[in-house]
Design a protein around this motif. Sequence first.
Motif, PDB file in Angstrom:
ATOM      1  N   MET A 268      91.829  -8.968 -15.579  1.00  0.00           N
ATOM      2  CA  MET A 268      91.613  -7.525 -15.535  1.00  0.00           C
ATOM      3  C   MET A 268      92.973  -6.844 -15.623  1.00  0.00           C
ATOM      4  SD  MET A 268      89.622  -5.274 -12.684  1.00  0.00           S
ATOM      5  CE  MET A 268      91.005  -4.741 -11.713  1.00  0.00           C
ATOM      6  N   ASN A 269      93.079  -5.830 -16.463  1.00  0.00           N
ATOM      7  CA  ASN A 269      94.325  -5.079 -16.556  1.00  0.00           C
ATOM      8  C   ASN A 269      94.557  -4.322 -15.256  1.00  0.00           C
ATOM      9  OD1 ASN A 269      94.605  -5.939 -19.195  1.00  0.00           O
ATOM     10  ND2 ASN A 269      93.800  -4.061 -20.078  1.00  0.00           N
ATOM     11  N   VAL A 270      95.757  -4.488 -14.684  1.00  0.00           N
ATOM     12  CA  VAL A 270      96.093  -3.822 -13.425  1.00  0.00           C
ATOM     13  C   VAL A 270      97.386  -3.019 -13.522  1.00  0.00           C
ATOM     14  CG1 VAL A 270      94.831  -5.456 -11.965  1.00  0.00           C
ATOM     15  CG2 VAL A 270      97.239  -5.894 -12.521  1.00  0.00           C
ATOM     16  N   GLY A 271      97.986  -2.973 -14.694  1.00  0.00           N
ATOM     17  CA  GLY A 271      99.227  -2.216 -14.835  1.00  0.00           C
ATOM     18  C   GLY A 271      99.770  -2.288 -16.244  1.00  0.00           C
ATOM     19  N   ALA A 272     100.918  -1.643 -16.406  1.00  0.00           N
ATOM     20  CA  ALA A 272     101.607  -1.642 -17.698  1.00  0.00           C
ATOM     21  C   ALA A 272     103.107  -1.600 -17.454  1.00  0.00           C
ATOM     22  CB  ALA A 272     101.177  -0.438 -18.540  1.00  0.00           C
ATOM     23  N   ILE A 273     103.849  -2.160 -18.400  1.00  0.00           N
ATOM     24  CA  ILE A 273     105.312  -2.140 -18.382  1.00  0.00           C
ATOM     25  C   ILE A 273     105.768  -1.518 -19.692  1.00  0.00           C
ATOM     26  CG2 ILE A 273     107.418  -3.527 -18.303  1.00  0.00           C
ATOM     27  CD1 ILE A 273     105.727  -5.742 -16.982  1.00  0.00           C
ATOM     28  N   VAL A 274     106.675  -0.559 -19.615  1.00  0.00           N
ATOM     29  CA  VAL A 274     107.232   0.066 -20.822  1.00  0.00           C
ATOM     30  C   VAL A 274     108.745  -0.118 -20.812  1.00  0.00           C
ATOM     31  CG1 VAL A 274     107.643   2.265 -21.997  1.00  0.00           C
ATOM     32  CG2 VAL A 274     105.368   1.740 -21.115  1.00  0.00           C
ATOM     33  N   TYR A 275     109.263  -0.505 -21.964  1.00  0.00           N
ATOM     34  CA  TYR A 275     110.694  -0.758 -22.146  1.00  0.00           C
ATOM     35  C   TYR A 275     111.175  -0.020 -23.386  1.00  0.00           C
ATOM     36  CZ  TYR A 275     114.789  -3.466 -23.725  1.00  0.00           C
ATOM     37  OH  TYR A 275     116.017  -3.854 -24.182  1.00  0.00           O
ATOM     38  N   CYS A 276     112.247   0.747 -23.246  1.00  0.00           N
ATOM     39  CA  CYS A 276     112.893   1.416 -24.379  1.00  0.00           C
ATOM     40  C   CYS A 276     114.385   1.111 -24.288  1.00  0.00           C
ATOM     41  CB  CYS A 276     112.636   2.924 -24.335  1.00  0.00           C
ATOM     42  SG  CYS A 276     113.394   3.814 -25.707  1.00  0.00           S
TER      43      CYS A 276
ATOM     44  N   VAL B  19      94.130   0.708 -18.304  1.00  0.00           N
ATOM     45  CA  VAL B  19      94.012   0.100 -16.981  1.00  0.00           C
ATOM     46  C   VAL B  19      92.887   0.745 -16.171  1.00  0.00           C
ATOM     47  CG1 VAL B  19      95.204  -0.401 -14.818  1.00  0.00           C
ATOM     48  CG2 VAL B  19      96.452  -0.517 -16.994  1.00  0.00           C
ATOM     49  N   ARG B  20      92.932   2.054 -16.044  1.00  0.00           N
ATOM     50  CA  ARG B  20      91.901   2.737 -15.267  1.00  0.00           C
ATOM     51  C   ARG B  20      90.624   2.852 -16.092  1.00  0.00           C
ATOM     52  NH1 ARG B  20      96.458   6.250 -13.705  1.00  0.00           N
ATOM     53  NH2 ARG B  20      96.920   5.707 -11.540  1.00  0.00           N
ATOM     54  N   LEU B  21      89.484   2.908 -15.398  1.00  0.00           N
ATOM     55  CA  LEU B  21      88.210   3.103 -16.092  1.00  0.00           C
ATOM     56  C   LEU B  21      88.069   4.540 -16.538  1.00  0.00           C
ATOM     57  CD1 LEU B  21      85.751   0.971 -13.981  1.00  0.00           C
ATOM     58  CD2 LEU B  21      86.574   0.527 -16.273  1.00  0.00           C
TER      59      LEU B  21
END
Length: 123
Positions: A22-30, A121-123
């Motif tokens: 289940m997706n529980v988060g995200a990581i963003v990199y720039c 992530v969120r419904l």
Amino acid sequence: MPHVFEYALVRAVPRQERGEFMNVGAIVYCAKLRFLRCAVAVDRDRLRALDPDLDLDTLDAALQSMCQACEGTGPMAGTSVGQRFRWLTAPRSTILQTSPAHTGLTDDPAAELDRLVTTQVRL
């Protein structure tokens, strides 16, 4: 002017042998903006549906460690932003895994992080 960014979704994998997550988060990199952040949103009831015996305290601790790595605190303090992103997105067999990294263009990586959590992530 837009900048290239990369992102990966953070997945909780309660029982690896079942292959469910289940997706529980995200990581963003720039890289250009030296931006690396993690955001999480855990639906504990949905996770319990996958595994009623899941140790949510262990999951919370793993998520906290992941976010600390993004912030450059804890054991990852001496590494670069790029090294931390690559370490976080490396394949692993643990309760937390990430999707493959994806790329895009953005003027606002923080807004991308919010968008990803809202839509993936969120419904």
